[in-house]
Motif scaffolding. Structure first.
Motif, PDB file in Angstrom:
ATOM      1  N   SER A 184      68.563  47.219  73.432  1.00  7.37           N
ATOM      2  CA  SER A 184      67.567  48.017  74.507  1.00  7.37           C
ATOM      3  C   SER A 184      66.354  47.120  74.063  1.00  7.37           C
ATOM      4  CB  SER A 184      67.140  49.304  73.659  1.00  7.37           C
ATOM      5  OG  SER A 184      68.424  50.200  74.115  1.00  7.37           O
ATOM      6  N   ALA A 185      65.507  47.384  75.264  1.00  2.00           N
ATOM      7  CA  ALA A 185      64.087  46.573  75.400  1.00  2.00           C
ATOM      8  C   ALA A 185      63.157  47.384  74.351  1.00  2.00           C
ATOM      9  CB  ALA A 185      63.600  46.623  76.665  1.00  2.00           C
TER      10      ALA A 185
ATOM     11  N   PHE B 116      64.570  43.135  63.598  1.00  4.62           N
ATOM     12  CA  PHE B 116      64.117  41.925  64.090  1.00  4.62           C
ATOM     13  C   PHE B 116      65.201  40.905  64.660  1.00  4.62           C
ATOM     14  CE2 PHE B 116      60.448  43.486  61.734  1.00  4.62           C
ATOM     15  CZ  PHE B 116      59.581  42.923  62.343  1.00  4.62           C
ATOM     16  N   ALA B 117      66.210  41.249  64.903  1.00  6.05           N
ATOM     17  CA  ALA B 117      67.553  40.637  65.661  1.00  6.05           C
ATOM     18  C   ALA B 117      67.396  40.624  66.943  1.00  6.05           C
ATOM     19  CB  ALA B 117      68.651  41.122  64.991  1.00  6.05           C
ATOM     20  N   PRO B 118      67.737  39.492  67.676  1.00  2.00           N
ATOM     21  CA  PRO B 118      67.567  39.556  69.134  1.00  2.00           C
ATOM     22  C   PRO B 118      68.723  40.448  69.670  1.00  2.00           C
ATOM     23  CG  PRO B 118      68.925  37.464  68.297  1.00  2.00           C
ATOM     24  CD  PRO B 118      68.380  38.292  67.305  1.00  2.00           C
ATOM     25  N   PRO B 119      68.463  40.875  70.887  1.00  2.24           N
ATOM     26  CA  PRO B 119      69.589  41.664  71.674  1.00  2.24           C
ATOM     27  C   PRO B 119      70.823  40.811  71.983  1.00  2.24           C
ATOM     28  CG  PRO B 119      68.007  41.036  73.242  1.00  2.24           C
ATOM     29  CD  PRO B 119      67.515  40.747  71.745  1.00  2.24           C
ATOM     30  N   ASP B 120      71.801  41.145  72.360  1.00  2.00           N
ATOM     31  CA  ASP B 120      73.151  40.425  72.766  1.00  2.00           C
ATOM     32  C   ASP B 120      73.265  40.033  74.227  1.00  2.00           C
ATOM     33  OD1 ASP B 120      75.720  39.580  73.242  1.00  2.00           O
ATOM     34  OD2 ASP B 120      76.731  41.368  72.223  1.00  2.00           O
ATOM     35  N   PRO B 121      73.254  38.637  74.204  1.00  2.00           N
ATOM     36  CA  PRO B 121      73.063  38.210  75.713  1.00  2.00           C
ATOM     37  C   PRO B 121      74.339  38.554  76.547  1.00  2.00           C
ATOM     38  CG  PRO B 121      72.737  36.340  73.886  1.00  2.00           C
ATOM     39  CD  PRO B 121      73.007  37.492  73.079  1.00  2.00           C
ATOM     40  N   ASP B 122      75.271  38.813  76.006  1.00  2.00           N
ATOM     41  CA  ASP B 122      76.700  39.502  76.810  1.00  2.00           C
ATOM     42  C   ASP B 122      75.992  40.662  77.535  1.00  2.00           C
ATOM     43  OD1 ASP B 122      78.283  37.326  75.943  1.00  2.00           O
ATOM     44  OD2 ASP B 122      79.186  38.327  74.385  1.00  2.00           O
TER      45      ASP B 122
ATOM     46  N   VAL C  49      72.425  41.911  77.968  1.00  5.07           N
ATOM     47  CA  VAL C  49      71.290  41.601  78.731  1.00  5.07           C
ATOM     48  C   VAL C  49      71.193  40.402  79.472  1.00  5.07           C
ATOM     49  CG1 VAL C  49      70.173  43.188  77.008  1.00  5.07           C
ATOM     50  CG2 VAL C  49      70.034  40.660  76.830  1.00  5.07           C
ATOM     51  N   GLY C  50      72.030  39.356  79.384  1.00  8.29           N
ATOM     52  CA  GLY C  50      71.849  38.188  80.334  1.00  8.29           C
ATOM     53  C   GLY C  50      70.699  37.362  79.735  1.00  8.29           C
ATOM     54  N   ASP C  51      70.312  36.630  80.572  1.00  8.78           N
ATOM     55  CA  ASP C  51      69.171  35.714  80.270  1.00  8.78           C
ATOM     56  C   ASP C  51      67.749  36.436  79.793  1.00  8.78           C
ATOM     57  OD1 ASP C  51      70.815  33.632  81.166  1.00  8.78           O
ATOM     58  OD2 ASP C  51      69.882  33.374  83.234  1.00  8.78           O
ATOM     59  N   ALA C  52      67.607  37.711  80.068  1.00 12.66           N
ATOM     60  CA  ALA C  52      66.476  38.504  79.547  1.00 12.66           C
ATOM     61  C   ALA C  52      66.484  38.489  78.004  1.00 12.66           C
ATOM     62  CB  ALA C  52      66.317  39.726  80.143  1.00 12.66           C
ATOM     63  N   TRP C  53      67.508  37.967  77.333  1.00  9.87           N
ATOM     64  CA  TRP C  53      67.441  38.275  75.914  1.00  9.87           C
ATOM     65  C   TRP C  53      66.509  37.652  75.260  1.00  9.87           C
ATOM     66  CZ3 TRP C  53      67.773  34.714  71.768  1.00  9.87           C
ATOM     67  CH2 TRP C  53      68.149  33.460  72.007  1.00  9.87           C
ATOM     68  N   ALA C  54      66.017  36.261  75.638  1.00  6.03           N
ATOM     69  CA  ALA C  54      64.769  35.689  74.964  1.00  6.03           C
ATOM     70  C   ALA C  54      63.696  36.566  75.004  1.00  6.03           C
ATOM     71  CB  ALA C  54      64.710  34.298  75.431  1.00  6.03           C
ATOM     72  N   GLU C  55      63.360  36.946  76.285  1.00  6.42           N
ATOM     73  CA  GLU C  55      62.140  37.777  76.467  1.00  6.42           C
ATOM     74  C   GLU C  55      62.020  39.085  75.723  1.00  6.42           C
ATOM     75  OE1 GLU C  55      59.599  39.909  80.164  1.00  6.42           O
ATOM     76  OE2 GLU C  55      61.424  38.444  80.523  1.00  6.42           O
ATOM     77  N   ILE C  56      63.022  39.626  75.824  1.00  9.21           N
ATOM     78  CA  ILE C  56      63.238  41.040  74.938  1.00  9.21           C
ATOM     79  C   ILE C  56      62.897  40.744  73.428  1.00  9.21           C
ATOM     80  CG2 ILE C  56      64.748  42.827  74.103  1.00  9.21           C
ATOM     81  CD1 ILE C  56      65.935  42.730  77.066  1.00  9.21           C
ATOM     82  N   TRP C  57      63.425  39.684  72.982  1.00  9.75           N
ATOM     83  CA  TRP C  57      63.521  39.348  71.498  1.00  9.75           C
ATOM     84  C   TRP C  57      62.169  38.896  71.179  1.00  9.75           C
ATOM     85  CZ3 TRP C  57      65.674  34.444  68.698  1.00  9.75           C
ATOM     86  CH2 TRP C  57      65.806  34.808  67.264  1.00  9.75           C
ATOM     87  N   GLN C  58      61.262  38.193  71.991  1.00  9.34           N
ATOM     88  CA  GLN C  58      59.959  37.953  71.854  1.00  9.34           C
ATOM     89  C   GLN C  58      59.093  39.026  71.669  1.00  9.34           C
ATOM     90  OE1 GLN C  58      59.079  34.452  71.080  1.00  9.34           O
ATOM     91  NE2 GLN C  58      57.175  35.812  70.376  1.00  9.34           N
TER      92      GLN C  58
ATOM     93  N   HIS D 187      75.982  35.262  68.796  1.00  2.94           N
ATOM     94  CA  HIS D 187      75.218  34.743  69.679  1.00  2.94           C
ATOM     95  C   HIS D 187      76.200  33.410  70.074  1.00  2.94           C
ATOM     96  CE1 HIS D 187      72.511  32.654  72.391  1.00  2.94           C
ATOM     97  NE2 HIS D 187      71.817  33.704  72.420  1.00  2.94           N
ATOM     98  N   GLN D 188      76.572  33.308  71.731  1.00  3.76           N
ATOM     99  CA  GLN D 188      77.462  32.573  72.160  1.00  3.76           C
ATOM    100  C   GLN D 188      76.971  30.865  72.097  1.00  3.76           C
ATOM    101  OE1 GLN D 188      75.394  34.799  73.880  1.00  3.76           O
ATOM    102  NE2 GLN D 188      76.241  34.894  76.106  1.00  3.76           N
ATOM    103  N   ARG D 189      75.503  30.828  71.835  1.00  4.53           N
ATOM    104  CA  ARG D 189      74.887  29.396  71.975  1.00  4.53           C
ATOM    105  C   ARG D 189      74.272  29.150  70.825  1.00  4.53           C
ATOM    106  NH1 ARG D 189      73.605  31.362  77.104  1.00  4.53           N
ATOM    107  NH2 ARG D 189      71.197  31.328  76.256  1.00  4.53           N
ATOM    108  N   HIS D 190      73.894  30.002  70.026  1.00 10.23           N
ATOM    109  CA  HIS D 190      73.008  29.514  68.830  1.00 10.23           C
ATOM    110  C   HIS D 190      73.286  30.194  67.533  1.00 10.23           C
ATOM    111  CE1 HIS D 190      69.950  28.063  71.720  1.00 10.23           C
ATOM    112  NE2 HIS D 190      70.096  29.042  72.285  1.00 10.23           N
TER     113      HIS D 190
END
Length: 650
Positions: free
Chosen positions: A81-82, A177-183, A185-194, A601-604
Motif C-alpha cells: 500500500s502507499a 521500512f521495506a519497499p512495496p513489491d514491484p510485482d 505496484v510496478g515502476d511506482a515502487w521506488a516512489e512509494i518506498w521513498q 525483489h526481482q532486480r535488487h
C-alpha cells in the motif's frame, strides 16, 4: 465447492488519495456474493496462484470456494500500500477500514453484506471497525484479539511486556521500512518506498510514550464500550495464546448474537500445520456456518448451538513443547457456567485451607522470578517455550498447597487472588500462580495473574504503596478450564515477578503476605451433567512443526543476573534478542534486539537491519531504534530515533 480465482495488486484510493493494495479471492463464476474483509501490516499479499494455495488466513480460499468474495488489504504505509505509518492502529488506518467496508459493499460483485475475519492484529482491528458500526458490516470472526490493549497487549498488570521490545519492535521496524513489491505496484515502487523512508517512524516510540493507560490505548481498544458492537460475533482463541480471557470477557459483555470457542492452541488458526498444542481441528466449517447464517441469512441453527465451547485441560507432565494437550471438549450454556460455586481458600501457614489461619509469611523480590513461566502466547520461540515444571520458581515463592484431593476438582471461570500485603517499598510486583501438583511433586501451571501493586486501583493513575502499611490487593487471574485429578494438590504460589512476560518492578523490597489473604476459585459441582460435546472436523493436514529456535536462559552467578536469549527465523527474516534482568538491582534491565529482513525483489538485493536497545534504571526507561538499509551492498538509508520516559511507579 466451486472453482475460485485470485486477483492480486488491485489498487483502491482512500479519501485522501492514498492507494491501498488489495488481493481479492472470489468464486470464478460471475455473480453477486457476500464479502469478507481482512487486513494487517504483515506483508502477506504478494502474488499467489489462481487456486489460492498458500493464502493466509487458511479460510480464505475455503470461503471463496463456498460463495464468498474475500478482500484483503495492506495497512497504509505497509506492504504494497502507499502512504506511510508512524503508529500502531493509527487513526487514518482505522478510517480506511471503515471506508473499505463501504467500498466493498458497493461493488457490483457484492450483495451488500460484509463480514470480517482475522487473527491477532487482524482481530483487534475487527473490534475497531465494529465499534464504528458501518451499516454493511453484518458479522465478524475474531481470532485472538485483545479488547484492552494497554493491559492485555502492551503493559500487562501495568508492567511493560518485554515481547514488545524483544520481538515486535525490531520486526515491525524492518517490515514497515521495506519497499512495496514491484510485482504488485510496478515502476511506482521506488516512489512509494521513498515516501515511506521519508515519513515513517518506529511504532515502538509510541509504546514508550504511553506507559500509563489513557486516550492513546483507549481509542484503540473496545473495552469498556461493548455496546458499540452491533453485529453477530464469533470468538475463537486458545488457552496457550494471549487472549482467552479477552475473548471470554467479550462474550460476557456483548449483547449481540455471539459464540465463543476456546481450544488448547497457541497463536495459530486451529487448522494450521503447526497449531500446537493439539488437538487440532478444522475451524473453517465453524467460520463458514457463522457467515452463512449472518451474511447469507441461511437458517442453519448456529444461534441455537451451545454458545460456549471450551477445551477442559487436564494433567500431563510439563514440557517446553507440548504437541498434544490432555483434556476434553465441553459445551456450556454460559460463561462462567450457571452452576459455578465460587470457593474461597485461605493462604495459611498450614497450606491452602477452607478456614483462615494465623501467621504471616515473607519473601524478597527477585527480578528473575519466572524462569519456568514460559512465553505467553507468541514470541520468537512459538510453539516452544510453554511453561515447564514450576518447581524452579516455587523454590523462591511462597507456596500454599491443599491436601491431596479426595475427589477430582474442576475449575471453569476466572480465579481471583485477594492478597493482604505489607511491603518495604512503594513499588512492588505480585504474581500469583495456580498449579496442579502431581503425587511425585511435579508442578504444572494452570493459570496466573500479575499486577504491579501501584496499579491496584487502575492504570490511569498509579499510586505508591505506603511501606509498612497493610494493603489489600485484588489480582484477577486469567480465565481457565482445568480438571485436577484425585490425589493431586492445588497450589497457590505468590512471587514478585514474571520477568519473561512482565518487566520487573524496579525496587528492592521485602513483601509480607498476611494471614487474611485468600483466593476465590471457580469450582464446578461434582457429578454435574454435561451437554453433549462438540464434534469437530479434523485438521486437513498433518502436524508440521517449524524449525527449532534458540531459547536459552543464562545465569551469571557473579553478577546475579539472568539473561534470556532468543533467535528464530530464516534467510528472509531473522529476529534475535537478549534480555537481562538483575537480582542485585531490579531497576536495571536491558533488551538488545534486532531483525534482519531481505524483502524479495526481482532486480535488487535489499537488506534491512532494524536494531533496538531498551533499558531501565531507577528513574527512567530508555529506547533507541536504528534502521540501516543497503541495496546491492551499497548504503541506501540510515536513521536513528531515541525516546526516554520517566519510570513513574513501575
Amino acid at each position: 465447492m466451486e472453482p475460485i480465482r485470485v486477483l492480486s495488486g488491485v489498487r483502491v484510493p482512500m479519501r485522501d488519495g492514498v492507494e491501498l493494495n488489495l488481493r481479492i479471492t472470489r468464486p470464478a463464476r460471475e455473480g453477486r456474493y457476500p464479502a469478507v474483509m481482512e487486513y494487517n501490516p504483515y506483508r502477506r499479499l504478494g502474488p499467489i496462484g489462481a487456486d489460492g494455495a498458500g493464502s493466509y488466513p487458511p479460510a480464505v480460499p475455503y470461503l471463496a470456494a463456498h460463495g464468498y468474495v474475500v478482500v484483503q488489504f495492506d495497512v497504509r504505509g505497509t506492504g504494497s500500500s502507499a502512504g506511510f505509518t508512524t503508529d500502531i492502529y493509527a487513526r487514518d488506518e482505522r478510517q480506511d477500514a471503515v471506508d473499505m467496508v463501504g467500498w466493498i459493499a458497493a461493488q457490483d460483485w457484492c450483495t451488500g453484506a460484509v463480514g470480517m475475519i482475522g487473527k491477532s492484529y487482524g482481530a483487534v482491528v475487527q473490534w475497531q471497525v465494529a465499534a464504528q458500526a458501518p451499516p454493511a458490516l453484518k458479522a465478524i470472526v475474531v481470532r485472538s484479539g485483545g479488547i484492552d490493549l494497554f493491559n492485555e497487549f502492551a503493559n500487562p498488570g501495568g508492567a511493560i511486556r518485554p515481547w514488545m521490545f524483544e520481538y515486535y519492535a525490531p520486526m515491525m521496524n524492518a517490515l514497515n521500512f521495506a519497499p512495496p513489491d514491484p510485482d504488485l505496484v510496478g515502476d511506482a515502487w521506488a516512489e512509494i518506498w521513498q515516501q515511506r523512508l521519508d515519513r515513517s517512524a518506529p511504532w515502538s516510540l509510541g509504546y514508550l510514550r504511553n506507559l500509563a493507560d489513557g486516550l492513546y490505548w483507549r481509542e484503540r481498544s473496545l473495552a469498556p464500550g461493548f455496546d458499540r458492537v452491533r453485529c453477530p460475533t464469533l470468538l475463537v482463541e486458545g488457552w496457550a495464546d494471549w487472549y482467552a480471557t479477552a475473548e471470554l470477557r467479550a462474550f460476557q459483555s456483548l449483547s449481540v448474537p455471539r459464540k465463543v470457542l476456546i481450544g488448547p492452541w497457541g497463536h495459530y488458526y486451529a487448522e494450521e500445520e503447526d497449531a500446537a498444542p493439539g488437538p487440532r481441528i478444522d475451524s473453517r466449517p465453524e467460520v463458514l456456518r457463522w457467515f452463512d447464517r449472518w451474511l447469507k441469512d441461511i437458517d442453519n441453527g448456529v444461534e441455537r448451538d451451545p454458545p460456549v465451547t471450551v477445551f477442559v485441560r487436564g494433567w500431563q507432565a510439563p514440557s517446553l513443547l507440548c504437541v498434544e494437550g490432555a483434556g476434553a471438549w465441553r459445551n456450556e450454556a454460559a460463561w462462567p457456567p450457571g452452576d459455578l460455586r465460587p470457593t474461597t481458600l485461605h493462604l495459611t501457614r498450614g497450606g491452602l485451607r477452607a478456614t483462615p489461619g494465623a501467621g504471616a509469611r515473607s519473601f524478597d523480590h527477585r527480578a528473575s522470578f519466572g524462569l519456568a513461566a514460559g512465553r505467553r502466547g507468541l514470541g520468537l520461540t512459538t510453539p516452544w517455550a510453554m511453561p515447564i515444571d514450576q518447581r524452579a520458581d516455587d523454590a523462591f515463592a511462597l507456596c500454599y498447597d491443599t491436601e491431596p484431593l479426595a475427589a477430582p476438582m474442576e475449575l471453569l471461570g476466572a480465579p481471583e487472588a485477594v492478597l493482604s500485603v505489607v511491603a518495604s517499598a512503594p513499588v512492588i510486583g505480585l504474581n500469583v500462580r495456580l498449579c496442579d501438583v502431581a503425587p511425585d511433586g511435579a508442578s504444572r501451571l494452570i493459570t496466573d495473574g500479575f499486577l504491579l501493586g501501584t496499579h491496584r486501583d487502575g492504570s490511569e493513575r498509579p499510586a505508591p504503596l505506603v511501606p509498612g502499611t497493610v494493603h489489600e490487593i485484588r489480582i484477577a487471574l486469567l480465565h481457565c478450564a482445568y480438571a485436577l485429578a484425585a490425589g493431586h494438590r492445588l497450589r497457590v504460589a505468590v512471587s514478585s515477578a514474571d520477568f519473561q512476560n512482565a518487566w520487573p518492578a524496579g525496587m528492592a523490597a521485602r513483601i509480607t503476605v498476611q494471614e487474611t489473604s485468600r483466593v476465590v476459585l471457580p469450582v464446578m459441582p461434582e457429578g454435574r451433567r454435561h451437554l453433549p460435546p462438540p464434534a469437530f472436523a479434523p485438521a486437513p493436514d498433518p502436524l508440521r512443526l517449524p524449525a527449532t529456535p534458540t531459547y536459552r536462559l543464562e545465569q551469571d552467578l557473579v553478577a546475579d543476573t539472568v539473561t534470556c536469549e532468543q533467535q528464530a527465523g530464516d534467510a528472509v527474516r531473522l529476529v534475535r534478542s537478549r534480555y537481562t534482568v538483575s537480582n542485585v538491582d531490579p531497576a536495571v534491565a536491558t533488551i538488545d534486539s534486532a531483525c534482519t529482513y531481505r524483502p524479495q525483489h526481482q532486480r535488487h538485493d535489499i537488506r534491512i537491519e532494524a536494531t533496538c536497545r531498551t533499558t531501565s534504571d531507577a528513574e527512567s526507561f530508555h529506547h533507541s531504534s536504528d534502521i540501516a538499509i543497503t541495496v546491492d551492498g551499497a548504503p541506501r538509508f540510515q536513521k536513528s530515533w531515541s525516546e526516554s520516559a520517566a519510570r513513574k511507579l513501575k
